[in-house]
Design a protein around this motif. Structure first.
Motif, PDB file in Angstrom:
ATOM      1  N   GLY A  72      71.956  65.514  58.076  1.00 26.42           N
ATOM      2  CA  GLY A  72      70.913  65.267  59.074  1.00 26.42           C
ATOM      3  C   GLY A  72      69.610  64.766  58.482  1.00 26.42           C
ATOM      4  N   ILE A  73      69.564  64.652  57.148  1.00 26.29           N
ATOM      5  CA  ILE A  73      68.324  64.179  56.530  1.00 26.29           C
ATOM      6  C   ILE A  73      68.182  62.657  56.583  1.00 26.29           C
ATOM      7  N   GLY A  74      69.280  61.970  56.860  1.00 30.76           N
ATOM      8  CA  GLY A  74      69.362  60.534  56.609  1.00 30.76           C
ATOM      9  C   GLY A  74      68.261  59.672  57.201  1.00 30.76           C
ATOM     10  N   MET A  75      68.123  59.686  58.535  1.00 29.71           N
ATOM     11  CA  MET A  75      67.197  58.720  59.138  1.00 29.71           C
ATOM     12  C   MET A  75      65.740  59.123  58.912  1.00 29.71           C
ATOM     13  N   GLY A  76      65.467  60.427  58.849  1.00 28.35           N
ATOM     14  CA  GLY A  76      64.103  60.868  58.514  1.00 28.35           C
ATOM     15  C   GLY A  76      63.722  60.372  57.128  1.00 28.35           C
ATOM     16  N   TYR A  77      64.660  60.515  56.193  1.00 29.75           N
ATOM     17  CA  TYR A  77      64.413  60.030  54.826  1.00 29.75           C
ATOM     18  C   TYR A  77      64.203  58.512  54.816  1.00 29.75           C
ATOM     19  N   CYS A  78      64.998  57.811  55.638  1.00 25.56           N
ATOM     20  CA  CYS A  78      64.855  56.341  55.679  1.00 25.56           C
ATOM     21  C   CYS A  78      63.445  55.957  56.124  1.00 25.56           C
ATOM     22  N   VAL A  79      62.965  56.616  57.181  1.00 23.42           N
ATOM     23  CA  VAL A  79      61.629  56.275  57.689  1.00 23.42           C
ATOM     24  C   VAL A  79      60.579  56.560  56.613  1.00 23.42           C
ATOM     25  N   ALA A  80      60.625  57.764  56.033  1.00 22.17           N
ATOM     26  CA  ALA A  80      59.601  58.117  55.044  1.00 22.17           C
ATOM     27  C   ALA A  80      59.695  57.236  53.809  1.00 22.17           C
ATOM     28  N   ALA A  81      60.911  56.921  53.387  1.00 24.36           N
ATOM     29  CA  ALA A  81      61.073  56.088  52.186  1.00 24.36           C
ATOM     30  C   ALA A  81      60.481  54.707  52.430  1.00 24.36           C
ATOM     31  N   ALA A  82      60.729  54.156  53.622  1.00 25.61           N
ATOM     32  CA  ALA A  82      60.191  52.827  53.931  1.00 25.61           C
ATOM     33  C   ALA A  82      58.664  52.879  54.023  1.00 25.61           C
ATOM     34  N   VAL A  83      58.151  53.936  54.662  1.00 23.24           N
ATOM     35  CA  VAL A  83      56.701  54.034  54.865  1.00 23.24           C
ATOM     36  C   VAL A  83      55.977  54.337  53.544  1.00 23.24           C
ATOM     37  N   ALA A  84      56.520  55.272  52.764  1.00 20.32           N
ATOM     38  CA  ALA A  84      55.812  55.714  51.559  1.00 20.32           C
ATOM     39  C   ALA A  84      55.935  54.708  50.415  1.00 20.32           C
ATOM     40  N   THR A  85      57.051  53.953  50.362  1.00 23.13           N
ATOM     41  CA  THR A  85      57.229  53.053  49.210  1.00 23.13           C
ATOM     42  C   THR A  85      57.145  51.577  49.596  1.00 23.13           C
ATOM     43  N   ARG A  86      57.269  51.279  50.868  1.00 27.74           N
ATOM     44  CA  ARG A  86      57.291  49.895  51.395  1.00 27.74           C
ATOM     45  C   ARG A  86      58.464  49.073  50.857  1.00 27.74           C
ATOM     46  N   GLN A  87      59.422  49.731  50.254  1.00 18.94           N
ATOM     47  CA  GLN A  87      60.596  49.035  49.736  1.00 18.94           C
ATOM     48  C   GLN A  87      61.687  48.953  50.807  1.00 18.94           C
ATOM     49  N   GLN A  88      62.628  48.061  50.572  1.00 16.51           N
ATOM     50  CA  GLN A  88      63.863  48.036  51.358  1.00 16.51           C
ATOM     51  C   GLN A  88      64.559  49.392  51.216  1.00 16.51           C
ATOM     52  N   VAL A  89      65.161  49.873  52.284  1.00 18.92           N
ATOM     53  CA  VAL A  89      65.913  51.128  52.219  1.00 18.92           C
ATOM     54  C   VAL A  89      67.381  50.852  52.557  1.00 18.92           C
ATOM     55  N   ILE A  90      68.269  51.452  51.762  1.00 20.32           N
ATOM     56  CA  ILE A  90      69.710  51.372  52.045  1.00 20.32           C
ATOM     57  C   ILE A  90      70.187  52.807  52.248  1.00 20.32           C
ATOM     58  N   ALA A  91      70.910  53.054  53.330  1.00 22.35           N
ATOM     59  CA  ALA A  91      71.449  54.402  53.550  1.00 22.35           C
ATOM     60  C   ALA A  91      72.956  54.337  53.645  1.00 22.35           C
ATOM     61  N   ILE A  92      73.628  55.192  52.887  1.00 20.01           N
ATOM     62  CA  ILE A  92      75.083  55.311  53.007  1.00 20.01           C
ATOM     63  C   ILE A  92      75.359  56.667  53.652  1.00 20.01           C
ATOM     64  N   GLU A  93      75.952  56.609  54.843  1.00 25.69           N
ATOM     65  CA  GLU A  93      76.091  57.791  55.693  1.00 25.69           C
ATOM     66  C   GLU A  93      77.543  58.026  56.088  1.00 25.69           C
ATOM     67  N   GLY A  94      78.018  59.256  55.933  1.00 22.05           N
ATOM     68  CA  GLY A  94      79.288  59.608  56.564  1.00 22.05           C
ATOM     69  C   GLY A  94      79.086  59.593  58.070  1.00 22.05           C
ATOM     70  N   ASP A  95      80.142  59.316  58.838  1.00 26.31           N
ATOM     71  CA  ASP A  95      79.952  59.250  60.302  1.00 26.31           C
ATOM     72  C   ASP A  95      79.557  60.602  60.875  1.00 26.31           C
ATOM     73  N   SER A  96      80.011  61.695  60.249  1.00 23.27           N
ATOM     74  CA  SER A  96      79.591  63.014  60.720  1.00 23.27           C
ATOM     75  C   SER A  96      78.189  63.355  60.217  1.00 23.27           C
ATOM     76  N   ALA A  97      77.880  62.977  59.005  1.00 32.41           N
ATOM     77  CA  ALA A  97      76.542  63.226  58.469  1.00 32.41           C
ATOM     78  C   ALA A  97      75.482  62.620  59.379  1.00 32.41           C
ATOM     79  N   PHE A  98      75.825  61.501  59.995  1.00 27.83           N
ATOM     80  CA  PHE A  98      74.901  60.740  60.835  1.00 27.83           C
ATOM     81  C   PHE A  98      74.672  61.413  62.206  1.00 27.83           C
ATOM     82  N   ASP A  99      75.456  62.476  62.487  1.00 29.35           N
ATOM     83  CA  ASP A  99      75.432  63.117  63.816  1.00 29.35           C
ATOM     84  C   ASP A  99      74.049  63.424  64.361  1.00 29.35           C
TER      85      ASP A  99
END
Ligand code: ADP
Ligand code: TZD
Length: 590
Positions: free
Chosen positions: A450-477
């Motif tokens: 459940g950390i995935g999309m929150g981490y994506c937002v913060a990573a993009a905002v805090a570093t301004r870099q491209q973000v790549i997320a690899i997510e299991g379909d259940s992890a993405f729930d």
């Protein structure tokens, strides 16, 4: 409480009077800004809606999420990436409880974070008279936070925020709770008195210098080793002393093992990186130096078969040096012969200067026999993996998909990399090399989904870099609606869902033959790519490595919010990935 900058016509005397007053809302914003905090992750509502508006008006980045838990995870990882406490802002009771999960996560992972929640009226809550969203939030937060404070008077906001910042970032970092009852925000105060009440925290995370005797003890033990090993944990990544850590590894010539979020501190392709020989170096080593890594379950508690012990609780015979800021960490699982307590920067610098003083520039390298054995094991495993990765089965499996991801990360080493799942986590961690520090952020100490999309937002905002997320379909729930957050802020995030139709796999069947599917099975052939299209993002359905590659390359080129539904063989993978043995029933079946 309305906005203080109400543009209603007023006499100049009235304007003067108003300008000389401040209020609780403003003091919270001023105190955060004074301490260099410019971003808030949260979700508005009573009593903090005006705080979100006014924070934005005051030039802060106010990122609104669709669920507080994701905002909290974002704040926690922003803390890890920046060494400043990440701020999560929620409403009272239910919003607070939604944020609490992330607060506990931050404390568990040693990330600095502050959860600020509005709360209901003290006098009603304490008499349990049934206020709107009544809850004694401070009491509930305490056991899950490193520290927890409540502020009742506007003139104490400065102190409250200063204490929260210090508690979050000093020593072992952690999650801090700040309780702001609704009435606090509306309190007004003379502006000058308000300004004076604020505190700019001086030296919030003071250096902690290790004792000279402890440094000597650690080096004596390291020097005596025939088969030394260094383990780098996420504390080492957090410390941001990458050059010193690289110098220590290269000067000693000791093989090292990066824990998941320490990958890339030195490039995973470094000749001393022993990741591909993990099951050889852990039982084989005689002296192990832990740098910012705990001997918790992720390291099998420093004992048992993983470490060459005869049974699951037997000591493998290793002697340990532990570099950590927490004086209480040593001996938590096995004996630590040489605890080195201090911040990692000071400890590693002290080790380097003592090594230089005693041995000139030539610290003795570990015996060639050990280095050759590690290299041989590693090269064998790397070659075996290369064979597996070169295959191109139909349907696509974890390996053929990750072969693509591995290439893309190599070509984009500055991209932030988010990862969660079971097999989707374990295979990715071992196959996808990281090249730079603090690029890989993942499920951490709890193995939390459940950390995935929150981490994506913060990573993009805090570093301004491209973000790549690899997510299991259940992890993405727990994350679906944060695709809207990502699209709303137009963040350069490419989410790849490894869709194998379920938790771990999609092949379980209901043993009763009844109409319900098995508990681990999802709708077959779900099209997660359609979810992001609902919010204006780019959706891609990829059934082959070539389609996956094209989708990822295009996402990175365009920097558009993208979701790739990567269809993975539903029979691939194992129950719980690499931690099958933690399942009580699965263990019995074995
Ligand atoms: P991993 O999961 O990567 O093994 P852990 O979270 O178990 O890492 O361990 C991180 C350790 O790092 C914690 O024990 C924490 O006290 C320590 N730590 C965090 N920041 C610092 C720092 N700046 N200096 C020294 N130790 C630190
Ligand atoms: N809920 C939470 C919050 N955290 C968890 N770790 C779990 C449940 C249990 N869990 C795991 O530990 S991994 C996992 C769950 C539900 C999902 C695995 O399925 P996946 O990955 O689809 O994400 P793979 O690649 O199919 O194995």
């Amino acid at each position: 409480m309305g906005n203080v900058e109400n543009p209603v016509a007023s006499t100049s005397a009235e304007v003067q009077l108003r300008q000389e007053m401040t209020d609780g809302f403003q003091l919270v914003i001023d105190a955060l800004k004074l301490n260099g905090i410019d971003t808030i992750y949260g979700l508005p509502g009573i009593p903090i809606t005006d705080l979100t508006r006014r924070a934005q008006a005051a030039g802060m980045r106010m990122l609104s999420f669709r669920h507080e838990q994701n905002a909290g995870y974002a704040a926690s990882i922003a803390g890890f990436l920046t060494q400043k406490p990440g701020i999560c802002l929620t409403v009272s009771a239910p919003g607070f409880l939604n944020g609490l999960n992330a607060l506990a996560h931050a404390t568990t992972n040693c990330f600095p974070m502050i959860l600020i929640s509005g709360s209901s009226e003290r006098e009603i809550v304490d008499l349990q008279q049934g206020d709107y969203e009544e809850m004694d939030q401070l009491a509930i937060a305490k056991p899950l936070a490193k520290a927890a404070f409540r502020v009742l008077h506007a003139e104490d906001i400065g102190v409250g925020i200063a204490r929260a910042i210090r508690a979050a970032v000093s020593g072992r970092p952690g999650g801090v709770y700040l309780d702001f009852p609704a009435k606090l925000f509306a309190q007004s105060l003379d502006a000058e008195a308000g300004r004076k009440s604020l505190i700019k925290v001086v030296d919030p995370a003071p250096k902690q210098i290790p004792g000279a005797d402890a440094v000597k003890r650690a080096l004596d033990l390291l020097k005596s080793a025939k088969k030394p090993l260094i383990i780098l944990g996420k504390g080492a990544a957090y410390a941001q002393v990458d050059t010193e850590i690289k110098a220590l590894i290269e000067k000693t010539g000791i093989p090292y093992l990066p824990m998941s979020m320490a990958k890339g501190l030195l490039p995973d392709t470094h000749e001393l990186c022993a990741s591909a020989a993990r099951s050889f170096v852990l039982p084989g080593a005689d002296v192990v130096m832990l740098i910012g890594a705990r001997l918790n379950w992720l390291l099998s508690h420093g004992k048992g078969k993983t470490w060459g012990g005869k049974d699951h609780k037997d000591w493998g015979g290793q002697r340990f040096i532990q570099v950590d800021i927490s004086p209480q960490e040593a001996d938590s699982n096995v004996r630590i012969d040489a605890p080195l307590v201090g911040d990692i920067g000071s400890c590693v610098s002290a080790l380097l200067s003592e090594m230089g003083r005693n041995a000139g520039s030539s610290w003795p390298k570990p015996p060639a026999e050990w280095l050759n054995a590690v290299a041989e094991k590693k090269n064998g495993n790397v070659a075996k993996m290369a064979e597996t990765l070169a295959k191109n089965p139909t349907p696509m499996n974890f390996h053929s998909a990750l072969n693509v991801v591995r290439d893309i990360v190599k070509a984009n080493p500055d991209a932030m990399f988010v990862n969660e799942g079971a097999n989707a986590l374990d295979f990715t961690r071992s196959i996808v090399d990281m090249y730079k520090p603090r690029k890989r952020i993942d499920v951490g100490t709890w193995g939390i989904m459940g950390i995935g999309m929150g981490y994506c937002v913060a990573a993009a905002v805090a570093t301004r870099q491209q973000v790549i997320a690899i997510e299991g379909d259940s992890a993405f729930d727990r994350d679906h609606l944060q695709l809207e957050t990502i699209c709303r802020y137009n963040l350069p995030v490419c989410v790849v869902i490894f869709n194998n139709n379920g938790v771990y796999k999609g092949t379980d069947i209901n043993p009763t033959g009844g109409p319900d599917v098995a508990p681990t099975v999802f709708v077959k052939g779900a099209r997660y790519d359609k979810l992001i299209e609902a919010f204006g993002g780019v959706g891609v359905n990829a059934t082959t490595p070539a389609e996956l590659r094209k989708g990822m390359e295009e996402a990175i080129r365009s920097r558009k919010p993208t979701l790739i539904n990567a269809v993975i063989d539903e029979t691939a993978g194992t129950e719980s990935g690499r931690i099958t043995s933690l399942n009580p029933s699965a263990a019995k079946k074995k």
